[in-house]
Design a protein around this motif. Structure first.
Motif, PDB file in Angstrom:
ATOM      1  N   ARG A 196     -25.143 -32.447   6.542  1.00  0.00           N
ATOM      2  CA  ARG A 196     -26.123 -32.842   7.554  1.00  0.00           C
ATOM      3  C   ARG A 196     -27.533 -32.902   6.948  1.00  0.00           C
ATOM      4  O   ARG A 196     -28.325 -33.793   7.262  1.00  0.00           O
ATOM      5  CB  ARG A 196     -26.088 -31.844   8.713  1.00  0.00           C
ATOM      6  N   ALA A 197     -27.830 -31.947   6.055  1.00  0.00           N
ATOM      7  CA  ALA A 197     -29.156 -31.909   5.425  1.00  0.00           C
ATOM      8  C   ALA A 197     -29.301 -33.017   4.380  1.00  0.00           C
ATOM      9  O   ALA A 197     -30.389 -33.550   4.185  1.00  0.00           O
ATOM     10  CB  ALA A 197     -29.388 -30.545   4.774  1.00  0.00           C
ATOM     11  N   ASP A 198     -28.190 -33.355   3.710  1.00  0.00           N
ATOM     12  CA  ASP A 198     -28.215 -34.406   2.691  1.00  0.00           C
ATOM     13  C   ASP A 198     -26.893 -35.168   2.721  1.00  0.00           C
ATOM     14  O   ASP A 198     -25.903 -34.721   2.142  1.00  0.00           O
ATOM     15  CB  ASP A 198     -28.434 -33.795   1.305  1.00  0.00           C
ATOM     16  N   PRO A 199     -26.857 -36.317   3.395  1.00  0.00           N
ATOM     17  CA  PRO A 199     -25.620 -37.118   3.463  1.00  0.00           C
ATOM     18  C   PRO A 199     -25.092 -37.540   2.098  1.00  0.00           C
ATOM     19  O   PRO A 199     -23.949 -37.989   1.991  1.00  0.00           O
ATOM     20  CB  PRO A 199     -26.035 -38.337   4.300  1.00  0.00           C
ATOM     21  N   ASN A 200     -25.916 -37.413   1.052  1.00  0.00           N
ATOM     22  CA  ASN A 200     -25.490 -37.781  -0.297  1.00  0.00           C
ATOM     23  C   ASN A 200     -25.071 -36.569  -1.131  1.00  0.00           C
ATOM     24  O   ASN A 200     -25.009 -36.660  -2.365  1.00  0.00           O
ATOM     25  CB  ASN A 200     -26.610 -38.535  -1.024  1.00  0.00           C
ATOM     26  N   CYS A 201     -24.794 -35.460  -0.464  1.00  0.00           N
ATOM     27  CA  CYS A 201     -24.337 -34.263  -1.185  1.00  0.00           C
ATOM     28  C   CYS A 201     -22.848 -34.432  -1.491  1.00  0.00           C
ATOM     29  O   CYS A 201     -21.975 -34.035  -0.703  1.00  0.00           O
ATOM     30  CB  CYS A 201     -24.587 -33.005  -0.353  1.00  0.00           C
ATOM     31  N   ASP A 202     -22.565 -35.044  -2.634  1.00  0.00           N
ATOM     32  CA  ASP A 202     -21.167 -35.358  -2.977  1.00  0.00           C
ATOM     33  C   ASP A 202     -20.301 -34.110  -3.082  1.00  0.00           C
ATOM     34  O   ASP A 202     -19.119 -34.131  -2.737  1.00  0.00           O
ATOM     35  CB  ASP A 202     -21.099 -36.164  -4.275  1.00  0.00           C
ATOM     36  N   ARG A 203     -20.884 -33.014  -3.519  1.00  0.00           N
ATOM     37  CA  ARG A 203     -20.112 -31.776  -3.661  1.00  0.00           C
ATOM     38  C   ARG A 203     -19.580 -31.303  -2.310  1.00  0.00           C
ATOM     39  O   ARG A 203     -18.411 -30.926  -2.188  1.00  0.00           O
ATOM     40  CB  ARG A 203     -20.965 -30.685  -4.305  1.00  0.00           C
ATOM     41  N   ALA A 204     -20.431 -31.327  -1.307  1.00  0.00           N
ATOM     42  CA  ALA A 204     -20.013 -30.875   0.024  1.00  0.00           C
ATOM     43  C   ALA A 204     -18.936 -31.798   0.587  1.00  0.00           C
ATOM     44  O   ALA A 204     -17.950 -31.330   1.175  1.00  0.00           O
ATOM     45  CB  ALA A 204     -21.211 -30.811   0.958  1.00  0.00           C
ATOM     46  N   HIS A 205     -19.108 -33.106   0.424  1.00  0.00           N
ATOM     47  CA  HIS A 205     -18.098 -34.060   0.909  1.00  0.00           C
ATOM     48  C   HIS A 205     -16.751 -33.801   0.232  1.00  0.00           C
ATOM     49  O   HIS A 205     -15.704 -33.777   0.898  1.00  0.00           O
ATOM     50  CB  HIS A 205     -18.540 -35.494   0.615  1.00  0.00           C
ATOM     51  N   TYR A 206     -16.781 -33.598  -1.083  1.00  0.00           N
ATOM     52  CA  TYR A 206     -15.534 -33.376  -1.817  1.00  0.00           C
ATOM     53  C   TYR A 206     -14.844 -32.094  -1.354  1.00  0.00           C
ATOM     54  O   TYR A 206     -13.631 -32.076  -1.125  1.00  0.00           O
ATOM     55  CB  TYR A 206     -15.813 -33.298  -3.321  1.00  0.00           C
ATOM     56  N   GLN A 207     -15.626 -31.022  -1.213  1.00  0.00           N
ATOM     57  CA  GLN A 207     -15.053 -29.739  -0.806  1.00  0.00           C
ATOM     58  C   GLN A 207     -14.429 -29.832   0.587  1.00  0.00           C
ATOM     59  O   GLN A 207     -13.334 -29.300   0.820  1.00  0.00           O
ATOM     60  CB  GLN A 207     -16.140 -28.661  -0.835  1.00  0.00           C
ATOM     61  N   LEU A 208     -15.102 -30.517   1.494  1.00  0.00           N
ATOM     62  CA  LEU A 208     -14.547 -30.701   2.830  1.00  0.00           C
ATOM     63  C   LEU A 208     -13.263 -31.527   2.773  1.00  0.00           C
ATOM     64  O   LEU A 208     -12.341 -31.321   3.566  1.00  0.00           O
ATOM     65  CB  LEU A 208     -15.581 -31.372   3.735  1.00  0.00           C
ATOM     66  N   CYS A 224     -13.572 -37.948   3.617  1.00  0.00           N
ATOM     67  CA  CYS A 224     -14.496 -37.082   2.878  1.00  0.00           C
ATOM     68  C   CYS A 224     -14.550 -37.473   1.399  1.00  0.00           C
ATOM     69  O   CYS A 224     -15.631 -37.522   0.800  1.00  0.00           O
ATOM     70  CB  CYS A 224     -14.067 -35.621   3.017  1.00  0.00           C
ATOM     71  N   PHE A 225     -13.389 -37.748   0.812  1.00  0.00           N
ATOM     72  CA  PHE A 225     -13.377 -38.146  -0.600  1.00  0.00           C
ATOM     73  C   PHE A 225     -14.115 -39.473  -0.800  1.00  0.00           C
ATOM     74  O   PHE A 225     -14.822 -39.654  -1.799  1.00  0.00           O
ATOM     75  CB  PHE A 225     -11.939 -38.255  -1.109  1.00  0.00           C
ATOM     76  N   ARG A 226     -13.962 -40.391   0.149  1.00  0.00           N
ATOM     77  CA  ARG A 226     -14.670 -41.679   0.036  1.00  0.00           C
ATOM     78  C   ARG A 226     -16.176 -41.485   0.167  1.00  0.00           C
ATOM     79  O   ARG A 226     -16.965 -42.167  -0.487  1.00  0.00           O
ATOM     80  CB  ARG A 226     -14.147 -42.668   1.080  1.00  0.00           C
ATOM     81  N   GLU A 227     -16.585 -40.552   1.018  1.00  0.00           N
ATOM     82  CA  GLU A 227     -18.018 -40.252   1.142  1.00  0.00           C
ATOM     83  C   GLU A 227     -18.550 -39.642  -0.154  1.00  0.00           C
ATOM     84  O   GLU A 227     -19.678 -39.932  -0.568  1.00  0.00           O
ATOM     85  CB  GLU A 227     -18.247 -39.293   2.315  1.00  0.00           C
ATOM     86  N   ALA A 228     -17.735 -38.805  -0.796  1.00  0.00           N
ATOM     87  CA  ALA A 228     -18.155 -38.205  -2.065  1.00  0.00           C
ATOM     88  C   ALA A 228     -18.353 -39.281  -3.126  1.00  0.00           C
ATOM     89  O   ALA A 228     -19.334 -39.264  -3.883  1.00  0.00           O
ATOM     90  CB  ALA A 228     -17.114 -37.179  -2.529  1.00  0.00           C
ATOM     91  N   VAL A 229     -17.433 -40.245  -3.169  1.00  0.00           N
ATOM     92  CA  VAL A 229     -17.528 -41.332  -4.149  1.00  0.00           C
ATOM     93  C   VAL A 229     -18.676 -42.281  -3.800  1.00  0.00           C
ATOM     94  O   VAL A 229     -19.344 -42.823  -4.686  1.00  0.00           O
ATOM     95  CB  VAL A 229     -16.187 -42.091  -4.236  1.00  0.00           C
TER      96      VAL A 229
END
Length: 260
Positions: A196-208, A224-229
């Motif tokens: 929520r604080a940073d939509p480009n936080c790839d680490r958080a997207h991947y972990q989720l 979530c993986f697609r958001e990380a990429v």
């Protein structure tokens, strides 16, 4: 009709549970990557890849039988250790650095057991550089499976500079810590806060995405993986997850086949 009493695990399931316990003990003991994959230090890239694929057929979280739901955190930790070992040893540059670090650790003299621990003095500088140092040290402790110390370093980094990346890292250390199962929901919320604080936080997207996969929600995991990429096209683990999802979609596994 009366419900049948719960049956004991089938022999193959009991064997998997035993293997998982042993593998998880190895993870806790911080075994080196060569030991984790079961290869020699001069193993070829093909041998490393073959060892990884053979272990993935046994220890991928998708292989966990429904009768062993309580072992989900352990199989996740085991598979993450196997995958990390593969990623380091399959890359010639990373393997060389890793071997040098192993040799350095073996040659360092051990202090006497009674010797007091000296405090680590860090040069004073800008807050963000100190925060980055703390984050990097947290990564070192995380790779050693020392989740408590890793979490502490991430927390201190976030206190100095509240980057979503540091928050996501701390959340992952909490989630992966077997001693903090009660805090899993809190860790997931922290990852959501980081996104929520940073939509480009790839680490958080991947972990989720990993958590969604473990929970069996493959649609959410794929998103979530697609958001990380999207945030980081070079995110190695997220790209691997998407390739696996795509491969399974094109070749649905038969019952009893690869990854169940």
């Amino acid at each position: 009709l009366y419900k049948r009493q719960s049956e004991p695990p089938r022999p193959d399931e009991a064997r998997l549970a035993q293997q998982l316990e042993q593998r998880f003990a190895d993870v806790q003991a911080k075994r080196d990557h060569f030991y984790v994959l079961g290869v020699s230090q001069d193993a070829s890239r093909d041998q490393v890849k073959t060892a990884f694929l053979n272990l993935a057929k046994i220890f991928h979280p998708d292989r966990l039988p429904p009768s062993l739901p309580h072992m989900a955190p352990k199989i996740t930790a085991v598979f993450e250790a196997i995958r990390e070992a593969y990623e380091v040893l399959y890359d010639d540059t990373r393997r060389k650095t890793y071997q040098q670090n192993l040799q350095a650790q073996q040659t360092l003299p051990k202090p006497p057991a009674s010797a007091p621990t000296a405090p680590v003095l860090r040069p004073q500088g800008r807050a963000d550089s100190n925060a980055d140092d703390l984050y990097k040290m947290g990564e070192v402790f995380f790779r050693k499976r020392d989740f408590t110390t890793a979490s502490d370093h991430y927390d201190r980094a976030h206190a100095l500079e509240p980057k979503p990346l540091y928050l996501a890292a701390r959340a992952w250390a909490i989630y992966m810590d077997p001693a903090r199962k009660a805090d899993m929901a809190k860790a997931k919320q922290m990852m959501a806060d980081a996104v929520r604080a940073d939509p480009n936080c790839d680490r958080a997207h991947y972990q989720l995405g990993v958590i969604a996969r473990v929970e069996g929600d493959m649609d959410r995991a794929e998103r979530c993986f697609r958001e990380a990429v999207r945030a980081n096209p070079k995110h190695l683990e997220a790209n691997q997850e998407l390739r696996l999802i795509d491969m399974r979609r094109k070749n649905p596994p038969k019952k009893g086949g690869f990854f169940r």
